[in-house]
Design a protein around this motif. Structure first.
Motif, PDB file in Angstrom:
ATOM      1  N   TRP A  43      -7.770   5.252   1.575  1.00  0.00           N
ATOM      2  CA  TRP A  43      -8.031   4.637   2.860  1.00  0.00           C
ATOM      3  C   TRP A  43      -8.281   5.607   4.006  1.00  0.00           C
ATOM      4  CZ3 TRP A  43      -4.921  -0.333   3.100  1.00  0.00           C
ATOM      5  CH2 TRP A  43      -5.331  -1.384   2.218  1.00  0.00           C
TER       6      TRP A  43
ATOM      7  N   ILE B 164      -2.571   5.730   5.310  1.00  0.00           N
ATOM      8  CA  ILE B 164      -3.900   5.311   5.980  1.00  0.00           C
ATOM      9  C   ILE B 164      -4.505   6.308   6.687  1.00  0.00           C
ATOM     10  CG2 ILE B 164      -5.157   3.492   7.315  1.00  0.00           C
ATOM     11  CD1 ILE B 164      -2.887   1.694   6.405  1.00  0.00           C
TER      12      ILE B 164
ATOM     13  N   VAL C 124     -11.762   0.118   7.566  1.00  0.00           N
ATOM     14  CA  VAL C 124     -11.315   1.432   6.776  1.00  0.00           C
ATOM     15  C   VAL C 124     -12.513   1.460   5.764  1.00  0.00           C
ATOM     16  CG1 VAL C 124      -8.891   1.025   7.090  1.00  0.00           C
ATOM     17  CG2 VAL C 124     -10.263   0.257   5.018  1.00  0.00           C
ATOM     18  N   ARG C 125     -12.719   2.697   5.451  1.00  0.00           N
ATOM     19  CA  ARG C 125     -13.682   3.107   4.466  1.00  0.00           C
ATOM     20  C   ARG C 125     -12.708   3.381   3.147  1.00  0.00           C
ATOM     21  NH1 ARG C 125     -18.657   4.132   4.126  1.00  0.00           N
ATOM     22  NH2 ARG C 125     -18.939   4.534   6.530  1.00  0.00           N
ATOM     23  N   GLU C 126     -13.033   2.901   1.875  1.00  0.00           N
ATOM     24  CA  GLU C 126     -12.204   2.997   0.785  1.00  0.00           C
ATOM     25  C   GLU C 126     -13.046   3.769  -0.212  1.00  0.00           C
ATOM     26  OE1 GLU C 126     -10.051  -0.297  -0.825  1.00  0.00           O
ATOM     27  OE2 GLU C 126     -11.447   0.044  -2.563  1.00  0.00           O
TER      28      GLU C 126
ATOM     29  N   TRP D 111       0.862  -1.099  -0.158  1.00  0.00           N
ATOM     30  CA  TRP D 111      -0.067  -0.155  -0.064  1.00  0.00           C
ATOM     31  C   TRP D 111       0.791   1.334  -0.012  1.00  0.00           C
ATOM     32  CZ3 TRP D 111      -4.792   1.403  -1.398  1.00  0.00           C
ATOM     33  CH2 TRP D 111      -5.234   2.470  -0.984  1.00  0.00           C
TER      34      TRP D 111
END
Length: 268
Positions: A256, A224, A239-241, A220
């Motif tokens: 993320w 984050i 997480v929210r992507e 990644w």
């Protein structure tokens, strides 16, 4: 320690910078309880554009823009008033990533790494000067809260005496770009206990992540947002992507944002 100036909305940007030049310069190397901007959002990611660079001799440095009109942007994953966090953005030519921490008089930047694209000479010269300035702590000499027509602004003084004025902006990626919160998808990701050296356009530090405990590791390349990563600790995160519209050519199209640390454990 310099006093933080609360400036009325009627002041122009030039006046704001001029007043800042009269403030005593000091520096600090350790995190501390620096002054707040009395902002309306107290945490979470924030995005700031460099709108003015006044050099120590009073002359203005011309600000570059990227090939697609991108300004010089600093994106703070935990907000500009957080004690510490990660920072990324556009430094005039390349993308950069690193960490930041509050000091007793302002802010410091650590472990800054960037991509290595070649740009026209004036942009490369600007970027070199900015990254060199970021090697020493900045002193906060003036700030403007959100309850003004211009919105939140801050002026930092570099170790060389230059004044860098930033204004808060919405969105991520290109100036004015916004993400649709409804388009985000929640997911669970597993983060390895150590970041590793990786290569995008240039060398940088990447997270190793996977979607399940028996899946293969992937890299990644971005931050984050909201994660205060501790080396030696493995994480299970919710997480929210998001998909980022019109990202810079050398930046990720996926973002993320941390929702919850489901589990953390020392080791692998």
């Amino acid at each position: 320690m310099p006093n933080i100036q609360r400036l009325p909305a009627t002041l122009t940007l030039a006046t704001l910078a001029l007043l800042s030049a009269c403030t005593t310069t000091t520096t600090a190397d350790s995190p501390g309880a620096g002054a707040s901007l009395t902002q309306t959002q107290s945490d979470g990611p924030s995005r700031w554009e460099l709108v003015r660079w006044q050099q120590a001799d009073g002359t203005l440095r011309e600000l570059p823009q990227g090939d697609n009109g991108q300004p010089v942007i600093f994106e703070f994953n935990s907000g500009i008033d957080a004690a510490q966090g990660t920072v990324s953005g556009n430094s005039g030519c390349n993308r950069f990533t690193g960490s930041y921490g509050k000091t007793s008089t302002g802010i410091r930047f650590d472990r800054i790494a960037g991509t290595r694209m070649a740009c026209p000479g004036e942009r490369m010269g600007f970027e070199s000067a900015l990254l060199r300035a970021m090697q020493s702590p900045f002193t906060t000499v003036a700030s403007q809260p959100s309850a003004t027509p211009q919105g939140r602004q801050i002026i930092w003084k570099t170790a060389e005496g230059d004044l860098l004025q930033f204004a808060e902006r919405e969105g991520v990626g290109r100036r004015g770009a916004k993400i649709d919160a409804a388009s985000g998808v929640e997911k669970i990701v597993y983060i390895d206990s150590q970041r590793v050296e990786c290569t995008g356009v240039g060398r940088m530090q990447c997270y190793r992540w996977r979607e399940s405990e028996d899946a293969a590791w992937q890299l990644w390349y971005g931050p984050i947002e909201g994660l205060d990563f501790e080396s030696g600790v493995a994480y299970k995160l919710r997480v929210r992507e998001y998909r980022v519209p019109n990202p810079p050519a050398d930046a990720s199209s996926i973002r993320w944002q941390l929702l919850k640390v489901e589990e953390r454990r020392r080791g692998g």
